[in-house]
Design an enzyme around this catalytic site. Structure first.
Site, PDB file in Angstrom:
ATOM      1  N   CYS A 380     -78.790 -40.515 -24.072  1.00  0.00           N
ATOM      2  CA  CYS A 380     -77.951 -39.405 -24.116  1.00  0.00           C
ATOM      3  C   CYS A 380     -76.547 -39.585 -24.914  1.00  0.00           C
ATOM      4  CB  CYS A 380     -77.751 -38.656 -22.834  1.00  0.00           C
ATOM      5  SG  CYS A 380     -77.762 -36.821 -23.206  1.00  0.00           S
ATOM      6  N   HIS A 509     -83.362 -38.495 -21.131  1.00  0.00           N
ATOM      7  CA  HIS A 509     -83.125 -39.632 -19.908  1.00  0.00           C
ATOM      8  C   HIS A 509     -84.317 -39.740 -19.351  1.00  0.00           C
ATOM      9  CE1 HIS A 509     -78.798 -38.890 -19.537  1.00  0.00           C
ATOM     10  NE2 HIS A 509     -78.968 -37.367 -19.906  1.00  0.00           N
ATOM     11  N   GLU A 511     -85.116 -42.455 -17.762  1.00  0.00           N
ATOM     12  CA  GLU A 511     -85.198 -42.977 -16.573  1.00  0.00           C
ATOM     13  C   GLU A 511     -85.746 -42.266 -15.603  1.00  0.00           C
ATOM     14  OE1 GLU A 511     -82.525 -42.145 -18.450  1.00  0.00           O
ATOM     15  OE2 GLU A 511     -80.757 -41.336 -17.369  1.00  0.00           O
TER      16      GLU A 511
HETATM   17  N1  GLN Z   1     -71.843 -35.247 -23.281  1.00  0.00           N
HETATM   18  C1  GLN Z   1     -72.972 -35.158 -24.049  1.00  0.00           C
HETATM   19  C2  GLN Z   1     -73.722 -33.941 -24.141  1.00  0.00           C
HETATM   20  O1  GLN Z   1     -73.458 -33.089 -23.493  1.00  0.00           O
HETATM   21  C3  GLN Z   1     -73.975 -36.250 -23.406  1.00  0.00           C
HETATM   22  C4  GLN Z   1     -74.745 -35.765 -22.120  1.00  0.00           C
HETATM   23  C5  GLN Z   1     -75.344 -36.893 -21.268  1.00  0.00           C
HETATM   24  O2  GLN Z   1     -75.000 -37.929 -21.447  1.00  0.00           O
HETATM   25  N2  GLN Z   1     -76.219 -36.458 -20.246  1.00  0.00           N
HETATM   26  O3  GLN Z   1     -74.475 -33.827 -25.342  1.00  0.00           O
END
Ligand code: GLN
Length: 560
Positions: A380, A509, A511
């Site tokens: 992300c 994500h 994970e």
């Molecule tokens: N802040 C970034 C976004 O909103 C990444 C979010 C995250 O890592 N979950 O896109």
């Protein structure tokens, strides 16, 4: 009809109530029962989505987009069932429903009160998980008995037993038996007080799980049995374990599942724990070292990256490596020489996050790893940092950045990471993100497709910003492959560098879907690539230590 188990906690928080609930869930599932599990949280936030990870640890996202408590991660990893947002209810969400109903006039002019309206809503949430297909609903009540906020929940679970019949409910109370150093003794008094407090709310526990830093002697168990009025078989000793994954085995040994089944009149088959046992055994004697750095801004609270750490552990089980996770504060990386900050790492995870602090450190780590062939997985925000590195240092877009970090006097000329179109109009902080499982289509020739063994994959998301697919050509001309896109081709979901041993980023994500016996493919791939690189770099480090070789030959000798 489903049976219900309520898990409460006494004496102090952080006792491992969630792990107790999850372990019990695993044991009952291993007995062939169909189990579902949920958490009731007594705080006022409608969900943990708006809470700072320093306060509350990681926000665990479910397939259906629920932003939930991290205990749901333990539940999913242990019970191995995908949960939904129905598995987490907070005081905030319960009050919201009741107040919305009051505004609609559903209460027909009645005075709306904690009892019965809030307690009824709590009972509704509990019952929502029960069905003809479910044998057991496990409900963990967050907080500690004695807290003001927990009272409506205790009242609701007390009433619940009357509603569904006492043979259908089992109350499990998890408490602490502290060891008092100067006296050299384990003490039962806090547990006695906690059970008294629970009883004063009308709940007599059926089972008491005693957490302690060492095994508890039989005489103390008997004392608790007699003073708390719980049969000795229902007093379960749960000393600290070396690994989380040993907990279900220890609880089975202590008789927890058998006793719970007896009280609930459930068929009491022997649980099949063969796979779980072999997982725990596989860690024994593992010696191959591997150091993976997790570079993030919340590293001082490891719970903020709980699923990342667990996914790394799952991959380490599979590859039989003795993994060391090095937690590196990304802000600190900014102020150090990068090769010092990242010295000795065999692989890197750049986890997710929000806000600008520490981002330069992530970008610098992405650059360093790219140039020095260090296997790196970006998650992300981590992937976004990799894209920014590539934009600035390879594509030549000076000052490329994410528009998340624009300020009034500094607006990036190249917002390679920008707000998603769908999120531009949203103003409610609780509802602005792309949440939950989304499918991505992978380039069948890509590294990621090979790692997943598939070209259509689904992973969970939690973000507002994106790497838009309009950049695909510009970046791929410069060697960065956008190897996975959303099915409509609008969002880049995976990036990779074909000539690198492993420099892969995902907007998702992965994970969150990792399981002890099925590591998330990208973590599996990261650990494999890191091990291969480490063995190439330093073969001596991977020569079996002489004492282990000796022990093996001794065993052979003994056997022959
Ligand atoms: N802040 C970034 C976004 O909103 C990444 C979010 C995250 O890592 N979950 O896109």
């Amino acid at each position: 009809m489903s049976k219900h188990i309520f898990v409460t906690g006494g004496v102090t928080s952080s006792l491992g109530k969630g792990l107790t609930a999850a372990s019990l869930g695993r044991l009952l599932k291993s007995k062939g029962l169909k189990v579902v599990i949920q958490k009731l949280d007594p705080y006022l936030n409608v969900d943990p989505g708006t809470m700072n990870p320093f306060e509350h640890g990681e926000v665990y996202v479910t397939d259906d987009g629920g932003e939930t408590d991290l205990d749901l991660g333990h539940y999913e990893r242990f019970v191995d069932e995908s949960l939904t947002q129905a598995s987490n209810a907070t005081t905030g969400s319960i009050y919201s429903s009741v107040i919305a109903a009051e505004r609609r006039g559903d209460y027909l002019g009645k005075t709306v009160q904690v009892i019965p309206h809030i307690t009824d809503e709590i009972k509704k949430r509990i019952s929502a998980l029960a069905s003809d297909d479910i044998d057991v609903v496990i409900t963990e009540v967050g907080g500690t008995v004695g807290d003001i906020e927990i009272l409506p929940f205790l009242e609701a679970i007390r009433q619940f037993r009357l509603d569904v019949g006492k043979e259908n409910v089992c109350y499990v109370h998890v408490t602490l038996i502290p060891f008092i150093g100067p006296a050299g003794e384990l003490k039962t008094k806090p547990t006695q007080h906690s059970v008294t407090e629970l009883r004063s709310r009308g709940i007599q526990p059926d089972v008491i799980v005693l957490r302690s830093d060492r095994p508890i002697q039989q005489n103390l168990m008997s004392k608790i049995s007699s003073l708390c009025d719980v049969p000795l078989d229902g007093v379960i000793s749960a000393p600290d374990a070396d690994s989380l994954y040993e907990i279900p085995l220890g609880m089975h040994e202590a008789g927890l599942d058998d006793y719970v089944c007896k009280t609930l009149e459930l068929p009491d088959n022997e649980p099949d724990l063969t796979e779980w046992q072999s997982l725990v055994d596989s860690v024994e004697g593992v010696w191959k070292p591997l150091k993976i750095g997790v570079i993030g801004k919340y590293v001082t609270l490891h719970d903020a990256y709980l699923s990342v750490a667990e996914a790394l552990r799952h991959a380490s089980f599979k590859h039989e490596v003795d993994i060391e996770i090095k937690w590196i504060l990304s802000d600190r990386v900014e102020g150090m020489l990068i090769d010092e900050a990242l010295a000795g790492l065999d692989g890197i995870v750049l986890p997710g996050g929000f806000g600008e602090r520490g981002v330069q450190g992530k970008i610098a780590a992405a650059t360093y790893a790219r140039e020095n062939n260090i296997p790196t997985l970006g998650l992300c925000l981590g992937m976004q940092a990799m894209v920014i590195d590539y934009a600035r240092n390879v594509v030549g877009l000076e000052d490329a950045y994410s528009s998340e970090f624009n300020t009034a006097d500094r607006i990036t000329p190249h917002p390679v990471i920008d707000l998603m179109e769908s999120q531009k109009e949203v103003t409610d902080m609780g509802g602005t993100m792309r949440l939950g499982a989304y499918v991505a289509k992978l380039d069948p020739e890509s590294q990621v497709a090979k790692i997943y063994g598939d070209s259509v994959v689904s992973e969970r998301h939690r973000h507002r910003y994106e790497f838009s697919a309009k950049h695909v050509d510009q970046f791929s001309e410069q060697g960065l492959s956008c190897s996975g896109l959303s099915p409509d081709g609008q969002l880049v979901e995976f990036i990779e560098l074909p000539d690198h041993p492993f420099w892969i980023g995902t907007q998702a994500h992965p994970e969150l879907k990792s399981r002890p016996d099925r590591p998330a493919p990208l973590f599996d791939g990261l650990v494999e690539a890191s091990l291969n690189q480490a063995m190439k770099r330093n073969p001596e480090r991977y020569e079996k230590p002489i004492d282990l070789v000796a022990t093996e030959s001794e065993q052979l000798h003994e056997r022959s």
